[in-house]
Design an enzyme around this catalytic site. Structure first.
Site, PDB file in Angstrom:
ATOM      1  CE  LYS A  76      -3.746  -2.035   2.664  1.00 24.13           C
ATOM      2  NZ  LYS A  76      -5.278  -1.719   1.884  1.00 24.13           N
ATOM      3  CB  THR A  96      -6.649   1.725  -1.488  1.00 28.52           C
ATOM      4  OG1 THR A  96      -7.048   0.949  -2.633  1.00 28.52           O
ATOM      5  CG2 THR A  96      -7.429   3.071  -1.506  1.00 28.52           C
ATOM      6  CG  ASN A 121      -9.062  -7.540   2.891  1.00 29.92           C
ATOM      7  OD1 ASN A 121      -9.052  -6.290   3.266  1.00 29.92           O
ATOM      8  ND2 ASN A 121      -9.259  -7.950   1.858  1.00 29.92           N
ATOM      9  CG  PHE A 125      -9.171   2.268   1.840  1.00 34.21           C
ATOM     10  CD1 PHE A 125      -8.973   1.064   1.304  1.00 34.21           C
ATOM     11  CD2 PHE A 125     -10.164   2.935   1.375  1.00 34.21           C
ATOM     12  CE1 PHE A 125      -9.649   0.803  -0.117  1.00 34.21           C
ATOM     13  CE2 PHE A 125     -10.811   2.587   0.329  1.00 34.21           C
ATOM     14  CZ  PHE A 125     -10.477   1.607  -0.331  1.00 34.21           C
ATOM     15  CB  SER A 185     -12.510  -1.303  -0.834  1.00 39.28           C
ATOM     16  OG  SER A 185     -12.490  -1.849   0.573  1.00 39.28           O
ATOM     17  CG  ASN A 187     -13.229  -4.528   3.889  1.00 41.18           C
ATOM     18  OD1 ASN A 187     -14.054  -5.337   4.358  1.00 41.18           O
ATOM     19  ND2 ASN A 187     -11.852  -5.027   3.018  1.00 41.18           N
ATOM     20  CB  THR A 188     -14.170   2.360   2.596  1.00 41.15           C
ATOM     21  OG1 THR A 188     -12.820   1.983   2.895  1.00 41.15           O
ATOM     22  CG2 THR A 188     -14.721   3.782   3.057  1.00 41.15           C
ATOM     23  CE  LYS A 224      -9.013  -4.216  -7.391  1.00 40.64           C
ATOM     24  NZ  LYS A 224      -7.723  -4.447  -6.526  1.00 40.64           N
ATOM     25  CB  THR A 252     -13.511  -8.742  -9.488  1.00 39.96           C
ATOM     26  OG1 THR A 252     -13.079  -9.843  -8.685  1.00 39.96           O
ATOM     27  CG2 THR A 252     -14.303  -9.094 -10.721  1.00 39.96           C
ATOM     28  CG  ASN A 253     -11.495  -4.709  -4.356  1.00 44.22           C
ATOM     29  OD1 ASN A 253     -11.159  -5.415  -3.897  1.00 44.22           O
ATOM     30  ND2 ASN A 253     -11.385  -3.568  -4.804  1.00 44.22           N
ATOM     31  N   GLY A 308      -8.544 -14.503  -7.927  1.00 46.41           N
ATOM     32  CA  GLY A 308      -8.461 -15.863  -8.287  1.00 46.41           C
ATOM     33  C   GLY A 308      -7.353 -16.355  -9.041  1.00 46.41           C
TER      34      GLY A 308
HETATM   35  C1  LIG Z   1      -5.438  -8.135   2.570  1.00 45.78           C
HETATM   36  C2  LIG Z   1      -5.838  -7.628   1.260  1.00 45.78           C
HETATM   37  C3  LIG Z   1      -5.914  -6.236   1.175  1.00 45.78           C
HETATM   38  C4  LIG Z   1      -6.314  -5.571  -0.269  1.00 45.78           C
HETATM   39  N1  LIG Z   1      -6.144  -4.211  -0.337  1.00 45.78           N
HETATM   40  C5  LIG Z   1      -6.727  -3.615  -1.273  1.00 45.78           C
HETATM   41  C6  LIG Z   1      -6.628  -2.242  -1.501  1.00 45.78           C
HETATM   42  O1  LIG Z   1      -6.274  -1.670  -0.683  1.00 45.78           O
HETATM   43  N2  LIG Z   1      -7.411  -1.707  -2.707  1.00 45.78           N
HETATM   44  C7  LIG Z   1      -7.873  -2.335  -3.737  1.00 45.78           C
HETATM   45  O2  LIG Z   1      -8.087  -1.809  -4.663  1.00 45.78           O
HETATM   46  N3  LIG Z   1      -7.679  -3.770  -3.542  1.00 45.78           N
HETATM   47  C8  LIG Z   1      -7.415  -4.445  -2.397  1.00 45.78           C
HETATM   48  N4  LIG Z   1      -7.167  -5.748  -2.442  1.00 45.78           N
HETATM   49  C9  LIG Z   1      -8.128  -6.657  -3.442  1.00 45.78           C
HETATM   50  C10 LIG Z   1      -6.858  -7.119  -4.554  1.00 45.78           C
HETATM   51  O3  LIG Z   1      -6.171  -5.985  -5.016  1.00 45.78           O
HETATM   52  C11 LIG Z   1      -7.415  -7.917  -5.299  1.00 45.78           C
HETATM   53  O4  LIG Z   1      -8.467  -7.284  -6.266  1.00 45.78           O
HETATM   54  C12 LIG Z   1      -8.115  -9.183  -4.838  1.00 45.78           C
HETATM   55  O5  LIG Z   1      -7.586  -9.559  -3.771  1.00 45.78           O
HETATM   56  C13 LIG Z   1      -8.655 -10.236  -5.901  1.00 45.78           C
HETATM   57  O6  LIG Z   1      -7.269 -10.706  -6.440  1.00 45.78           O
HETATM   58  P1  LIG Z   1      -6.634 -12.194  -5.594  1.00 45.78           P
HETATM   59  O7  LIG Z   1      -7.649 -13.162  -5.668  1.00 45.78           O
HETATM   60  O8  LIG Z   1      -5.682 -12.397  -6.692  1.00 45.78           O
HETATM   61  O9  LIG Z   1      -6.283 -12.009  -4.263  1.00 45.78           O
HETATM   62  C14 LIG Z   1      -6.849  -6.461  -1.163  1.00 45.78           C
HETATM   63  C15 LIG Z   1      -6.765  -7.823  -1.076  1.00 45.78           C
HETATM   64  C16 LIG Z   1      -6.331  -8.229   0.230  1.00 45.78           C
HETATM   65  C17 LIG Z   1      -6.282 -10.002   0.156  1.00 45.78           C
END
Ligand SMILES: Cc1cc2nc3c(=O)[nH]c(=O)nc-3n(C[C@H](O)[C@H](O)[C@H](O)COP(=O)(O)O)c2cc1C
Length: 347
Positions: A76, A96, A121, A125, A185, A187-188, A224, A252-253, A308
């Site tokens: 981050k 972020t 998670n 942020f 996200s 979580n906000t 995003k 995706t997120n 994934g």
């Molecule tokens: C612990 C954690 C923190 C994350 N923090 C952010 C973030 O701050 N901003 C964001 O756009 N995505 C965040 N993501 C989402 C990832 O960028 C990604 O979109 C999501 O994990 C799906 O990809 P993956 O399956 O390869 O992990 C976070 C994911 C994880 C696991």
């Protein structure tokens, strides 16, 4: 299996005995200690293996050494950029980043299910704020594309979200190669509501005005998106982004859908509480969303696939589906730092 992948398999039980956030802290401390050692990054790059020159590509006028990137949320604060480059990533999305510093949600806020390659998670942020991160980016390594993922502070009301994105943009954009607008996200509180076309349109228009004011018209901006949108909503959102003058979409997120967890582990995950899920189980959902977006995305806009992806085959499939670039996060936690070079070889 490469040296880095097998070394991580040996180390992983030790790391996974720690809480996920402690393990993250230990790994980052080690990385920050290793980075300045003369020759260390060259050695790491030699061990991992550089991306083959035929993986290089140009997207939105930017030259990527590999189409594989590190997704937002892991680094981050842009603290380990030389390491990501040495490991073979073509780009890193930092953030972020919020305009002002904020601590994020109370701990514990990060959980893993190793047997399923899943992460939950609700970091919320945690950010040092845009000023500190922008300062650090002034010392960024060359030859690595850097995206700046920006968001709003938790305390900022939804109606004032544009002010926050603008404030973060003004500080971060001059130091990076592209910008990612995070409106997905979970979580906000309220953040995902910014995806609704009536909220999204003025947000994107406002940011494009700021981009122009700063003379950064040629710097791409991506939006995003979440995996939890109904297809009709998603279509409307893609249309707004397509018409806006933005350069592309990242999807995706994380997902709010607990259905991607096996039934055996679902009670445990329910007990952990709120948060977004990522990792292997997100892939089918993310793939469906990606394909829907790609069907509708106007020619000229670019797409980054995320969600994934955990093997070279997954990454190759995303490119075959039409993505210009791919991003990983969770798979790196389970397979370790050798994964980037492994996926590069898989391309
Ligand atoms: C612990 C954690 C923190 C994350 N923090 C952010 C973030 O701050 N901003 C964001 O756009 N995505 C965040 N993501 C989402 C990832 O960028 C990604 O979109 C999501 O994990 C799906 O990809 P993956 O399956 O390869 O992990 C976070 C994911 C994880 C696991």
């Amino acid at each position: 299996m490469s040296f880095l992948l097998s070394a991580y398999q040996t180390l992983r039980p030790l790391l996974f005995q720690m809480s996920p956030e402690t393990a993250h802290g230990v790994a980052f401390t080690l990385g920050k200690l290793a980075q300045p050692i003369p020759g260390a990054m060259g050695l790491l790059s030699a061990i991992a293996g550089k991306p083959s020159p035929n993986l290089a590509r140009e997207v939105c006028g930017l030259r990527f050494a590999s189409p594989l990137g590190l997704a937002a949320g892991l680094d981050k604060g842009a603290e380990l950029l030389p390491i990501w480059k040495a490991l073979g990533f073509g780009f890193v999305e930092i953030g972020t980043v919020t305009p002002r510093p904020q601590p994020g949600n109370p701990k514990p806020r990060l959980f893993r299910i190793p047997s399923e390659g899943l992460i939950l998670n609700r970091m919320g942020f945690n950010s040092e704020g845009a000023e500190i991160v922008a300062q650090r980016l002034k010392h960024r390594p060359s030859g690595l594309i850097i995206g700046g993922n920006i968001g709003k502070n938790k305390v900022t009301p939804e109606e004032q979200a544009l002010d926050d994105y603008r404030a973060a943009y003004r500080l971060i954009a001059p130091e990076v190669d592209y910008i990612a607008i995070n409106i997905s996200s979970p979580n906000t509180p309220g953040l995902r509501r910014l995806q609704a076309p009536e909220a999204l349109k003025p947000l994107l228009e406002g940011l494009l005005v700021t981009r122009q004011e700063m003379g950064l018209e040629h710097q791409p901006i991506f939006v995003k998106l979440a995996p939890d949108l109904a297809f009709e909503e998603l279509d409307a959102i893609v249309d707004v982004i397509g018409a806006s003058g933005m350069n592309g979409i990242i999807a995706t997120n994380t997902t709010l859908d607990r259905g991607i967890v096996s039934e055996a582990n679902r009670p445990k995950v329910e007990a952990w509480g709120d948060g977004g899920l990522s990792g292997v189980g997100l892939k089918p959902k993310a793939q469906d969303v990606n394909r829907r977006i790609l069907q509708r995305l106007p020619v000229g806009l670019k797409f980054m696939a995320c969600g994934g992806i955990s093997t070279g085959e997954d990454a190759r499939q995303a490119l075959t589906d039409g993505a210009a670039l791919v991003q990983i996060y969770s798979a790196l936690i389970f397979q370790g730092p050798g994964l980037a070079a492994e996926i590069n070889r898989g391309f």
